[in-house]
Scaffold this active site. Sequence first.
Site, PDB file in Angstrom:
ATOM      1  N   ASN A  60       0.820  -1.251   0.010  1.00  0.00           N
ATOM      2  CA  ASN A  60       0.082  -0.066  -0.016  1.00  0.00           C
ATOM      3  C   ASN A  60       0.877   1.309   0.028  1.00  0.00           C
ATOM      4  O   ASN A  60       1.971   1.194   0.590  1.00  0.00           O
ATOM      5  CB  ASN A  60      -1.034   0.105   1.116  1.00  0.00           C
ATOM      6  CG  ASN A  60      -0.371  -0.168   2.344  1.00  0.00           C
ATOM      7  OD1 ASN A  60       0.602  -1.044   2.756  1.00  0.00           O
ATOM      8  ND2 ASN A  60      -0.961   0.277   3.528  1.00  0.00           N
ATOM      9  N   GLU A  83      -3.223  -4.535  -2.974  1.00  0.00           N
ATOM     10  CA  GLU A  83      -3.719  -5.310  -4.119  1.00  0.00           C
ATOM     11  C   GLU A  83      -3.764  -4.519  -5.538  1.00  0.00           C
ATOM     12  O   GLU A  83      -3.249  -5.077  -6.546  1.00  0.00           O
ATOM     13  CB  GLU A  83      -4.942  -5.826  -3.923  1.00  0.00           C
ATOM     14  CG  GLU A  83      -5.304  -6.775  -2.700  1.00  0.00           C
ATOM     15  CD  GLU A  83      -5.431  -5.932  -1.448  1.00  0.00           C
ATOM     16  OE1 GLU A  83      -5.134  -4.721  -1.294  1.00  0.00           O
ATOM     17  OE2 GLU A  83      -6.137  -6.443  -0.430  1.00  0.00           O
ATOM     18  N   CYS A 114     -10.252  -4.848   0.641  1.00  0.00           N
ATOM     19  CA  CYS A 114     -11.467  -3.889   0.465  1.00  0.00           C
ATOM     20  C   CYS A 114     -12.365  -4.256  -0.757  1.00  0.00           C
ATOM     21  O   CYS A 114     -12.168  -4.835  -1.602  1.00  0.00           O
ATOM     22  CB  CYS A 114     -10.848  -2.552   0.498  1.00  0.00           C
ATOM     23  SG  CYS A 114     -10.269  -1.864  -0.971  1.00  0.00           S
ATOM     24  N   CYS A 165     -10.929  -3.357  -3.956  1.00  0.00           N
ATOM     25  CA  CYS A 165      -9.955  -4.147  -4.411  1.00  0.00           C
ATOM     26  C   CYS A 165     -10.578  -5.764  -5.112  1.00  0.00           C
ATOM     27  O   CYS A 165     -10.283  -6.024  -5.905  1.00  0.00           O
ATOM     28  CB  CYS A 165      -8.900  -4.424  -3.514  1.00  0.00           C
ATOM     29  SG  CYS A 165      -7.745  -2.889  -3.532  1.00  0.00           S
TER      30      CYS A 165
END
Length: 144
Positions: free
Chosen positions: A54, A67, A98, A101
């Site tokens: 991230n 991701e 999430c 994603c």
Amino acid sequence: MNPGETAASAATIDFEALFAAAMRVQPRAYAPYSRFRVGAAILADDGIVYPGCNVENAAYPSGSCAEQSAISAMIAGGATRIAAILVVGDGDVLVTPCGACRQRIREFAPPATPVAIAGPRGIRQMFSLAELLPASFGPDNLRR
Ligand code: THU
């Protein structure tokens, strides 16, 4: 396809290699705001493992998930299909992708694709993409 079929195809996938790749990049995550570092690794159809972490931003919504970064690396590397994806994060609660994603993964992966969720000590739970994103809308929905 159903989750049972996912388990069968998952048997041939080197999840340890995915775990190692995700663990390698997790500490490199740029997460000064949440202080929550996430690593991801995609096994693509070309057999190559594409990692991502991230990358946050002072303008919070401009940050990227691990991701998302792994998908960008896969596309930049020339692959277009996700055979499996692993996500690693810390804490007691499973670090599942999430909602956004899940949809991003769906663009490049069929519903039976294995999604492995790991903690620092290894894989904690396996899902199929269909379990995380049931009745999904994907590229096929646009075919007329
Ligand atoms: N995050 C990911 O990168 N992947 C996930 O699966 C869950 C959340 C990131 C986004 C943000 O940088 C931080 O974790 C806290 O939400």
